[in-house]
Every structure is written in structure tokens, then in C-alpha cells.
Design an enzyme around this catalytic site. Structure first.
Site, PDB file in Angstrom:
ATOM      1  N   PRO A  60       0.780  -1.235   0.000  1.00  0.00           N
ATOM      2  CA  PRO A  60       0.000   0.000   0.000  1.00  0.00           C
ATOM      3  C   PRO A  60       0.815   1.291   0.000  1.00  0.00           C
ATOM      4  CG  PRO A  60       0.003  -0.956   2.186  1.00  0.00           C
ATOM      5  CD  PRO A  60       0.718  -1.932   1.293  1.00  0.00           C
ATOM      6  N   ASP A  69       4.787   0.957 -11.530  1.00  0.00           N
ATOM      7  CA  ASP A  69       3.703   1.931 -11.553  1.00  0.00           C
ATOM      8  C   ASP A  69       4.084   3.191 -10.793  1.00  0.00           C
ATOM      9  OD1 ASP A  69       2.000   0.405 -13.012  1.00  0.00           O
ATOM     10  OD2 ASP A  69       0.850  -0.357 -11.319  1.00  0.00           O
ATOM     11  N   LYS A  92       0.861   6.050 -15.552  1.00  0.00           N
ATOM     12  CA  LYS A  92       0.288   7.094 -16.413  1.00  0.00           C
ATOM     13  C   LYS A  92       1.075   8.394 -16.309  1.00  0.00           C
ATOM     14  CE  LYS A  92      -4.160   5.000 -16.623  1.00  0.00           C
ATOM     15  NZ  LYS A  92      -5.073   4.536 -15.602  1.00  0.00           N
ATOM     16  N   GLY A 150       1.294  -1.197  -7.543  1.00  0.00           N
ATOM     17  CA  GLY A 150       0.912  -0.721  -6.213  1.00  0.00           C
ATOM     18  C   GLY A 150      -0.122  -1.662  -5.602  1.00  0.00           C
ATOM     19  N   GLY A 151      -0.076  -1.871  -4.293  1.00  0.00           N
ATOM     20  CA  GLY A 151      -1.069  -2.711  -3.612  1.00  0.00           C
ATOM     21  C   GLY A 151      -0.940  -4.160  -4.004  1.00  0.00           C
ATOM     22  N   ASP A 152      -2.061  -4.759  -4.387  1.00  0.00           N
ATOM     23  CA  ASP A 152      -2.111  -6.152  -4.839  1.00  0.00           C
ATOM     24  C   ASP A 152      -2.433  -6.175  -6.329  1.00  0.00           C
ATOM     25  OD1 ASP A 152      -2.492  -9.148  -4.186  1.00  0.00           O
ATOM     26  OD2 ASP A 152      -4.290  -8.622  -5.309  1.00  0.00           O
ATOM     27  N   THR A 185      -3.148  -5.050  -0.082  1.00  0.00           N
ATOM     28  CA  THR A 185      -3.934  -4.039  -0.786  1.00  0.00           C
ATOM     29  C   THR A 185      -4.217  -2.839   0.135  1.00  0.00           C
ATOM     30  OG1 THR A 185      -5.864  -3.707  -2.213  1.00  0.00           O
ATOM     31  CG2 THR A 185      -6.206  -5.074  -0.268  1.00  0.00           C
ATOM     32  N   ALA A 186      -4.441  -1.674  -0.475  1.00  0.00           N
ATOM     33  CA  ALA A 186      -4.531  -0.414   0.273  1.00  0.00           C
ATOM     34  C   ALA A 186      -5.564  -0.446   1.402  1.00  0.00           C
ATOM     35  CB  ALA A 186      -4.842   0.734  -0.686  1.00  0.00           C
ATOM     36  N   MET A 222      -9.676   4.847  -5.289  1.00  0.00           N
ATOM     37  CA  MET A 222      -9.635   6.001  -6.203  1.00  0.00           C
ATOM     38  C   MET A 222     -10.921   6.816  -6.071  1.00  0.00           C
ATOM     39  SD  MET A 222      -7.817   4.124  -9.470  1.00  0.00           S
ATOM     40  CE  MET A 222      -8.519   2.481  -9.211  1.00  0.00           C
TER      41      MET A 222
END
Lengths: 255, 255
Positions: B12, B35, B57, B88-90, B118-119, B172
């Protein structure tokens, strides 16, 4: 020295899925209280001088109830011990952490929580199947199929579970699988929805049973899983490469 | 040597929440594709000789689209490179892994997936608030509030999201928070339901905004978060100790 309690996630099974932070805390602990599902290899990573106490339901004590575990934690912290409470998976998902944290905070004990990889993520990684996907799986949901009395909980929004555009992961799902499938069918789930059972996700003896909502209960009963099981239900769980192929490919990828 | 692609979860935010397996793969990689959200400290843990390429991105390339990333992975694997695709995360939660895995499997490339924290789990640990609880939160659900066009997705079961007996984590979620709250209200959610915004969960500059479904949008707008945000909604997110107290206690617990 002031005592403290660190709730620490041990991850889904594979000892390598421990986090660096969990390892550091284990190596600094005076006492480690650990659940049934924690692998011996993980306990061996802890500080050699630490006292290691099993507190799972299959622990060596005749009855290791939640209240006893909380009392033990408070007693150890009061003695100035740095305690790691090691839980399978992640402490904040079906780990009864809120009861432990509430009691510890009420007793004025310093606490911390270190997250871990929860079993659903471990299973998805093993299967190489994403839990979410645009359109087919915008929503991901987790329940436990094991209520206080060992039966399927009553107070679940079954309509939400039967949503064909969600992925569902059911923790501790093997024993109540028949009732679960009946409930989902009664709430409109398509019997041809892909459904998998994953036993001992991420462990060397992981087993996967592939089917549909209609076929999984009989298949699972025939193989009589004995380890911790997840049920994965949803359109995204169709297909994927076969377990054997995944294992071979993973051996190359990891080597 | 045969090339391979390992999709690896970076966790996370906090570099210490990397798994031991992720660290091992990073230290064996020829190429690391990463990422935006991956911390520089994590990249620094990788093999020094590895080529490290940002593919987020906000990466250095003018446009780093999903198809370009997939083409790059296939090209590198064909060259015999051991590639770590660090997410990032899972990787299996809102990581578009199914698109990447399908393309890689079709190209006959050896793949593996290593899960990450995960976050949502990171945020819950920071807050010391369990995501699940008997009675109040038997069901836990995750959605992303960011569709292809940057708007709130339409095809979500909002009634399931508005269920008062579930905990919901919205990934998000900052930019579409107003629309989200409107949708939930339209589907019967109680405006007094506890709701939190967590920005940069588990990072040193993590921020938490506490409120209710009714109050959170205005509070969040006033603080204008710029980092990745989670929205947590549900009865279990009321109360808990204050962030400052948690930090102090965690310092003691970890020391």
C-alpha cells in the site's frame, strides 16, 4: 520498559508472503501469541529467545477463548513485554481484531497493527485470476460462511452476494457450502456461475476444485478438504490456465 | 535463458509492507516495470544492475497505454529477460492484471503472480479499525470509483453498496466522492453512516479525514487531497482512537 501489543498479519500460508515489517516485529518480540494457521516456518523466523504461545482453537490449552487471549495480552503488556499477536492472513479481515483492540485500548495498552496478505489475494495470485475486472467484476466482496455457532450466518445480504457482476470470496466456506449455494440460488444466482474451492491457498499442498455453483458442492464433498478453504464465485473465475501449468510456469518465472 | 514475467504487488505505500517474496523477485530481476504509486525506497531494494522503467500514467513516456505495456513485456520476455511488473497494492485488485495475464498467456510467456497488501488493509491497520465485525459488518466490499472515463462507474449495484450491515472501501474515490454520496443516498444509505477518507495510506504523510456520508464531501474538498485516496464507509468506522494517539502508541509498540 513499557509493554505493547502488535497485531501482526502472517499472510495466507506461504512463509515468504510475510511482510518485512512483520518479520522485524517478530524479531523484536518478547512473546509471540500465534493462531493455528500460522506456519511453523514463520514462527522460526521470530527471535529465538521469544516465548511462543499457541492461542488458536486447536492450541495446547483445553480452552483458549477470546476473553482468555485478551486477558493474557493485558497481563503480558503489564509485565512490560513486547508482544506480537500473530494472526493468519490480515488481522482486520475476519480476525476479531476489533474486540481485542477495544479491550487493549480500554486497558491503556500501546497497540499497533501490521497488515498482511489476506487469503483471497493469495488464492487469486496462485490461480492467476484477477479478482476484479472492468464490466464483469466491478465489485469484490468478502464474507465468512462460519457464524458463531458454526452455521451459515443469517444476517447477510444474499441478494448482494448473488449479483452476477460481482466477485465473491467466502472465507471458511467448506462446511456450509451446500447451504450457501442454496441461499444464492434462492436469490437468483445463475447455477452456471463459475465457482472454485481453494484449500490451503499459497501452501505447497494447495488444492483447487473447479466447478460451478451447481457442481461445486458435490465435487468438494468428494474430495473432503481438511485445511482452511476459500470459495470463489463469479464470472472472472472461469477458465484461467490449469493449476499444473501455472505451477510449471511459476517455477520458470521464479527460478 | 527463458524470459518470464512476474506480476508483483508492492503493497500500500510503506516500503516495509513489501513481502519477502516480492523482495526476492526484485533482487533477481533483469528489468523492473513499475507503476506511479511504487515508493522509490522499494525500487532501491531491487537488484542494482536491473533496468527500471516507469510505466505508470505519469511515467516519463508521453503515453504509456496498457497495450504498450503489454507489448513491452512480451518483447522483454522474448529477449530472455526476467521481468518484474511491480504494481501498487495487490495485482489482483483493480490492477488490470487479467488483461496483462491473458495477453502473456496467449503469447506463451511464463508468468507468476505475487500478492501484496492491498490499500484497504493498509488503511485499516493505520486506523486500527477492523474492516469486519460480527453483526455490524459481516460483508466487506471493494469498488473503484473511477471508470474508464474518470467518472463514477454506472454499472454498480448501489443497493449492495448502501447496505448498512456491510463495510465498503472505495478505491480512487476522491474525485467522484460527491456523486458517490448522492448515489448511496438515493439507494437508502443513512447520511449519518461513518465515512472516512484516507490519503496515502501507510505512508509517513498519510492523512485521515473523518466524517459521515453527509459531511465527508465538504471536509474532503476543503483539504483537497492530492495523493491516492480510499473512502471507507460503514458502522465499524465510527470512533476508534485518534490518529495522533495511534501514532504515539504505535511508536511505543514498534520501538
Amino acid at each position: 520498559a513499557k509493554g505493547s501489543i502488535a497485531l501482526v498479519g502472517a499472510g495466507p500460508g506461504d512463509p515468504e508472503l510475510l511482510t518485512l515489517k512483520a518479520l522485524r516485529l517478530l524479531q523484536a518480540a518478547d512473546v509471540v501469541l500465534y493462531d493455528d494457521l500460522v506456519a511453523p516456518e514463520i514462527l522460526d523466523m521470530g527471535r529465538r529467545e521469544a516465548t511462543k504461545i499457541p492461542v488458536g482453537k486447536r492450541g495446547y490449552r483445553p480452552s483458549c477463548k477470546q476473553d482468555d487471549i485478551i486477558d493474557l495480552m493485558i497481563k503480558l503488556a503489564a509485565e512490560g513485554k513486547r508482544v506480537v499477536r500473530l494472526k493468519g492472513g490480515d488481522p482486520m479481515i475476519f480476525g476479531r481484531a476489533s474486540e481485542e483492540l477495544a479491550a487493549l485500548h480500554a486497558a491503556g495498552i500501546a497497540t499497533s497493527v501490521t497488515p498482511g496478505v489476506t487469503a483471497a489475494l493469495g488464492a487469486a495470485a496462485s490461480l492467476q485470476l484477477s479478482l476484479t475486472e472492468r464490466v464483469r467484476a466491478r465489485r469484490l466482496q468478502f464474507i465468512t460462511a462460519h457464524a458463531h455457532d458454526g452455521r451459515l450466518p443469517e444476517d447477510i445480504d444474499w441478494r448482494a452476494l448473488a449479483d452476477p457482476c460481482a466477485s465473491s470470496v467466502i472465507y471458511m466456506g467448506a462446511r456450509t457450502l451446500n447451504s450457501l449455494v442454496e441461499r444464492l440460488a434462492a436469490h437468483g444466482a445463475d447455477p452456471s456461475t463459475p465457482a472454485l474451492l481453494v484449500e490451503r491457498a499459497t501452501c505447497p499442498d494447495e488444492r483447487v476444485i473447479r466447478g460451478t455453483l451447481a457442481s461445486l458442492p458435490a465435487k468438494a464433498a468428494a474430495l473432503s478438504p481438511s485445511g482452511p478453504c476459500l470459495i470463489l464465485i463469479g464470472a472472472v473465475f472461469a477458465g484461467g490456465v490449469e493449476a499444473e501449468q501455472i505451477r510449471e510456469a511459476a517455477d520458470i518465472a521464479i527460478a
